[in-house]
Write an enzyme that holds these catalytic residues in place. Structure first.
Site: not given
Ligand SMILES: [Zn+2]
Length: 600
Positions: A292, A386
């Site tokens: 990521e 998230c």
């Molecule tokens: Zn996130």
């Protein structure tokens, strides 16, 4: 600090584009999240840790799930500062009481550690996310303290932070968390309480990074969690984008509070490299699914873009801190670009579905092999959830980014229908802003309160706004160059009217030649909005056409996608392509889409 944030409530968005999104956030997104957090077992984890329910089968979900509750609580708090409601107050009271009851006698709090690890703390700083969860608790607590009368979470947060101060640092446990956030959260708590031990611990965590205290997981290297170099030695941001940007935010806070010019200079240089070579046109960041992570400079493939919604939000948070530290409008320019494009693309127009990944291109025949893939469409929730509550707290606190002040005056950074009050050295200033931005470029600022002595009204001139014009009480004024804050210092009177006209007509944007993946393409922008082409709007196959020179025609379409202005673009063989604002894509169906289009 160069500019000051206004006190909570001093700037209010009163209508228009952003208020529409805030209304959806309040009426749909935040209530739906209450249900999702229940269905996912996230709230139950905390009730079990609190002893309000039998422990049963223990903990459900990802080990950082508590943080989803804290971000949602933060959104609930900020919403109450915009407008209180009994429903918001009830959620806050009920959930805060559970969080408080889940806190252990010495201040520690983490439902995963309690339920799944038998209480064994800080055993895996690399992957455990214990201080990350603590950071979100601290931020929720500060929001609740600032926005409401309730001090429940602030008491919990201070007890936990006191435990962290007693646990970590030189001569105690030497260590940092694999997922930064605690740094900026501790500075938030320091600013709210004045307790310097929180700032000192934040400073320790920033300085201890890059000293090899962490062991990288799996195939990753230490850059994955920014442990490859001390923050003050970094010039190119690297690794997991959300981690990198939360750390940069916390390091900026520490630099400002400690008066550390060297650290601030390093962060500004790193930001500059990011914006020049590691950020997408949308403001989105993170070029790699693997880790990521940020890519190398100019590694910005549109189709493989990761651009996590959380990373865009973290970028806004970092730029806001640099804006306050320096007063330079380039930071507000990136905030605006990122909010309009990479942040709100993360939530559907209906407010109940979310993108984790914000790609800039979907190919024909694309295959979704991951729930995060844009090809799967926006999702109601995620296993790793998230992003949704991060969007919620961002929209709920957006009014706070509209304007700032300093001793000399008031600065407007985001143009929206709004009212702003501020204290300058001579007294109180009041402003009313009327505009249909971003669809139209006229921004009218009326002075509603003014001290007798001169003060400065600051207006951000976006870098794209060449040719903007300005009048004061109908008299034309010179604007000077764009890409900066225009400061007008004079004796203002109630009723004075400033009209800024920003040229929001559609424009073609060419990529940097060094971004090989989009060489020969152009993108369409209009004001702060990045546009994209969705296959559903075209008569030709996107991958088999190319745009050609010619006029770009803007068309107001109140019936389309909640009301947008489309742009018609001439294409090969006499065809016309229709572009829509990027944030609104994938709200009909998910099909081929591209921001960059062939122009050869
Ligand atoms: Zn996130």
């Amino acid at each position: 600090m160069s500019l000051r944030p206004l006190p909570l409530g001093a700037a209010k968005i009163t209508g228009g584009f952003w208020q529409d999104r805030q209304d959806v956030n309040r009426k749909t997104t935040i209530p739906a999240a209450a249900d999702r957090l229940e269905q996912a077992g996230t709230l139950r984890n905390l009730r079990r840790a609190a002893g309000h329910e039998p422990a049963g089968d223990g903990f459900t979900g990802k080990l950082f799930a508590d943080s989803d509750v804290y971000k949602w609580l933060e959104a609930v708090a900020w919403e109450q500062s915009r407008s209180p409601s009994s429903e918001l107050a009830s959620w806050q009271a009920t959930t805060s009481a559970v969080v408080a009851a889940a806190q252990e006698p010495d201040g520690y709090l983490n439902s995963y550690v309690r339920l799944a690890l038998g209480g064994k703390r800080f055993g895996d700083l690399e992957k455990g996310h214990e201080l990350y969860c603590a950071g979100h608790l601290l931020q929720a607590a500060v929001a609740q303290s600032r926005a409401t009368e309730d001090r429940t979470l602030l008491t919990v947060a201070c007890r936990f932070a006191d435990l962290l101060c007693a646990t970590f640092g030189p001569g105690r446990t030497e260590g940092v968390d694999g997922h930064p956030l605690i740094e900026t959260a501790l500075v938030d708590l320091y600013r709210e309480t004045g307790r310097s031990s929180y700032l000192e611990l934040a400073s320790y965590f920033v300085e201890a990074r890059g000293q090899g205290l962490l062991t990288p997981p799996g195939h990753h290297g230490p850059a994955y969690f920014q442990d490859h170099l001390p923050v003050r030695s970094v010039r190119t941001i690297a690794g997991h984008a959300v981690r990198a940007l939360y750390l940069a935010s916390g390091a900026t806070d520490v630099a400002v509070e400690m008066g550390d010019a060297g650290l601030l200079d390093a962060l500004r240089a790193t930001w500059q490299t990011m914006v020049e070579s590691q950020a997408y046109l949308t403001g989105g960041v993170g070029s790699r699914w693997y880790g990521e992570a940020f890519g190398d400079p100019f590694e910005l493939p549109p189709d493989a873009a990761y651009c996590e919604t959380c990373a865009a939000i973290a970028s806004v948070q970092w730029s806001w801190r640099l804006l306050l530290a320096t007063g330079e409008s380039q930071y507000a320019d990136l905030i605006e670009r990122t909010l309009y494009n990479a942040v709100i693309s993360g939530v559907s127009l209906t407010g109940d579905k979310f993108f984790y990944v914000n790609t800039l291109k979907v190919r024909r025949g694309a295959f979704a092999d991951d729930q995060r893939s844009a090809v799967a469409g926006r999702q109601p929730w995620f296993g790793t959830a998230c992003c949704p509550p991060n969007v919620m707290r961002t929209l709920a606190s957006l009014d706070q980014l509209v304007a700032t002040s300093d001793d000399d005056g008031v600065q407007l950074h985001l143009y929206a229908p709004s009212s702003v009050t501020a204290e300058v050295s001579g007294g109180s200033v009041g402003l009313e802003v009327a505009t249909r931005y971003p669809w139209q470029g006229t921004v009218t600022v009326r002075v509603t309160e003014s001290p007798r002595s001169p003060w400065a009204l600051g207006l951000r001139l976006p870098a794209w706004a060449s040719g903007c014009t300005l009048t004061v009480n109908g008299v034309k004024q010179a604007t000077g160059p764009v890409g900066r804050l225009l400061s007008m210092r004079r004796s203002w009177s109630v009723g004075d009217e400033v009209v800024l006209s920003l040229p929001v007509g559609a424009r073609r944007t060419e990529p940097d030649d060094r971004v090989d993946s989009v060489r020969g393409c152009v993108a369409i922008e209009r004001g702060p909005l990045v546009y994209c082409f969705e296959q559903v709007d075209q008569d030709v196959v996107l991958d088999e056409t190319a745009v050609v020179p010619g006029p770009l025609v803007s068309r107001e379409r109140p019936e389309l996608l909640g009301g947008v202005t489309t742009v018609e673009v001439p294409a090969r063989d006499g065809q016309t392509l229709t572009a829509i604002p990027y944030y609104a894509w994938a709200n009909r169906s998910v099909g081929p889409m591209t921001v960059w289009i062939d122009a050869r």
